[in-house]
Write a protein that holds these residues in place. Sequence first.
Motif, PDB file in Angstrom:
ATOM      1  N   ARG A  38       0.834  -1.188   0.000  1.00 47.17           N
ATOM      2  CA  ARG A  38       0.000   0.000   0.000  1.00 47.17           C
ATOM      3  C   ARG A  38       0.873   1.244   0.000  1.00 47.17           C
ATOM      4  O   ARG A  38       2.029   1.213   0.448  1.00 47.17           O
ATOM      5  N   VAL A  48       2.283  -5.099   2.974  1.00 47.11           N
ATOM      6  CA  VAL A  48       1.120  -5.412   3.801  1.00 47.11           C
ATOM      7  C   VAL A  48       1.072  -6.903   4.129  1.00 47.11           C
ATOM      8  O   VAL A  48       1.020  -7.291   5.288  1.00 47.11           O
ATOM      9  N   TYR A  60       2.719 -11.200   7.408  1.00 40.96           N
ATOM     10  CA  TYR A  60       2.079  -9.901   7.422  1.00 40.96           C
ATOM     11  C   TYR A  60       2.977  -8.842   8.039  1.00 40.96           C
ATOM     12  O   TYR A  60       3.833  -9.129   8.875  1.00 40.96           O
ATOM     13  N   VAL A  64      -0.828  -4.880  10.520  1.00 46.08           N
ATOM     14  CA  VAL A  64      -2.087  -5.472  10.062  1.00 46.08           C
ATOM     15  C   VAL A  64      -2.362  -6.844  10.666  1.00 46.08           C
ATOM     16  O   VAL A  64      -3.410  -7.422  10.414  1.00 46.08           O
ATOM     17  N   LYS A  65      -1.438  -7.330  11.449  1.00 49.32           N
ATOM     18  CA  LYS A  65      -1.620  -8.661  12.041  1.00 49.32           C
ATOM     19  C   LYS A  65      -2.889  -8.704  12.890  1.00 49.32           C
ATOM     20  O   LYS A  65      -3.149  -7.817  13.684  1.00 49.32           O
ATOM     21  N   ARG A  67      -5.830  -8.307  11.819  1.00 50.40           N
ATOM     22  CA  ARG A  67      -6.915  -7.559  11.172  1.00 50.40           C
ATOM     23  C   ARG A  67      -7.086  -7.943   9.703  1.00 50.40           C
ATOM     24  O   ARG A  67      -8.204  -7.982   9.202  1.00 50.40           O
ATOM     25  N   PHE A  68      -5.983  -8.183   8.997  1.00 46.97           N
ATOM     26  CA  PHE A  68      -6.023  -8.495   7.577  1.00 46.97           C
ATOM     27  C   PHE A  68      -5.680  -9.968   7.368  1.00 46.97           C
ATOM     28  O   PHE A  68      -4.868 -10.550   8.100  1.00 46.97           O
ATOM     29  N   MET A  83      -9.850  -7.303   4.797  1.00 48.71           N
ATOM     30  CA  MET A  83      -9.421  -6.259   5.730  1.00 48.71           C
ATOM     31  C   MET A  83     -10.559  -5.982   6.710  1.00 48.71           C
ATOM     32  O   MET A  83     -11.635  -5.530   6.300  1.00 48.71           O
ATOM     33  N   LEU A  86     -10.936  -1.812  10.076  1.00 53.65           N
ATOM     34  CA  LEU A  86     -10.162  -0.799   9.373  1.00 53.65           C
ATOM     35  C   LEU A  86     -10.049   0.490  10.172  1.00 53.65           C
ATOM     36  O   LEU A  86     -10.977   0.874  10.899  1.00 53.65           O
ATOM     37  N   ASP A  90      -5.277   3.261   7.631  1.00 47.85           N
ATOM     38  CA  ASP A  90      -5.197   2.265   6.560  1.00 47.85           C
ATOM     39  C   ASP A  90      -5.517   2.878   5.191  1.00 47.85           C
ATOM     40  O   ASP A  90      -5.397   2.189   4.170  1.00 47.85           O
ATOM     41  N   TYR A  94      -3.935   0.471  -2.593  1.00 48.56           N
ATOM     42  CA  TYR A  94      -3.462  -0.886  -2.354  1.00 48.56           C
ATOM     43  C   TYR A  94      -3.112  -1.554  -3.682  1.00 48.56           C
ATOM     44  O   TYR A  94      -3.905  -1.535  -4.622  1.00 48.56           O
TER      45      TYR A  94
END
Length: 126
Positions: A38, A48, A60, A64-65, A67-68, A83, A86, A90, A94
């Motif tokens: 991103r 990401v 990751y 973002v660990k 969460r994504f 995702m 958010l 963020d 992307y």
Amino acid sequence: QVQLVESGGGLVQAGGSLRLSCTPPGRTFSSSAMGWFRQAPGKERSFVAAIMWSGGSTFYADFVKGRFTISRDDPKNTVYLQMNSLKPEDTAIYYCAAAPPFRLRVGGTPSEYTYWGQGTQVTVSS
């Protein structure tokens, strides 16, 4: 020039979810590690998530660990980035990327990836 096509971006409120998709029209990347990067305005492109082609292991960026989630559906020739939770930070464009085929391991450096998409905008409002 091989092109990847991303979709699924948009505007979402903080705490919401989006799922990005990436496909390579007319080509398969089932033997390539795939990554998502991103780039926010005024910032460098940052890693990401990535998923390997052999075994499907994933890794990751720390931010973002939990969460994504990156996944791939090789029969559909598609890579996803789910995702959740958010945050306004963020917000970015992307990009999907593909590494050269048959590399067993790639990292989070953009130069390790050969093919790129045009990007999809994700905007998270507070």
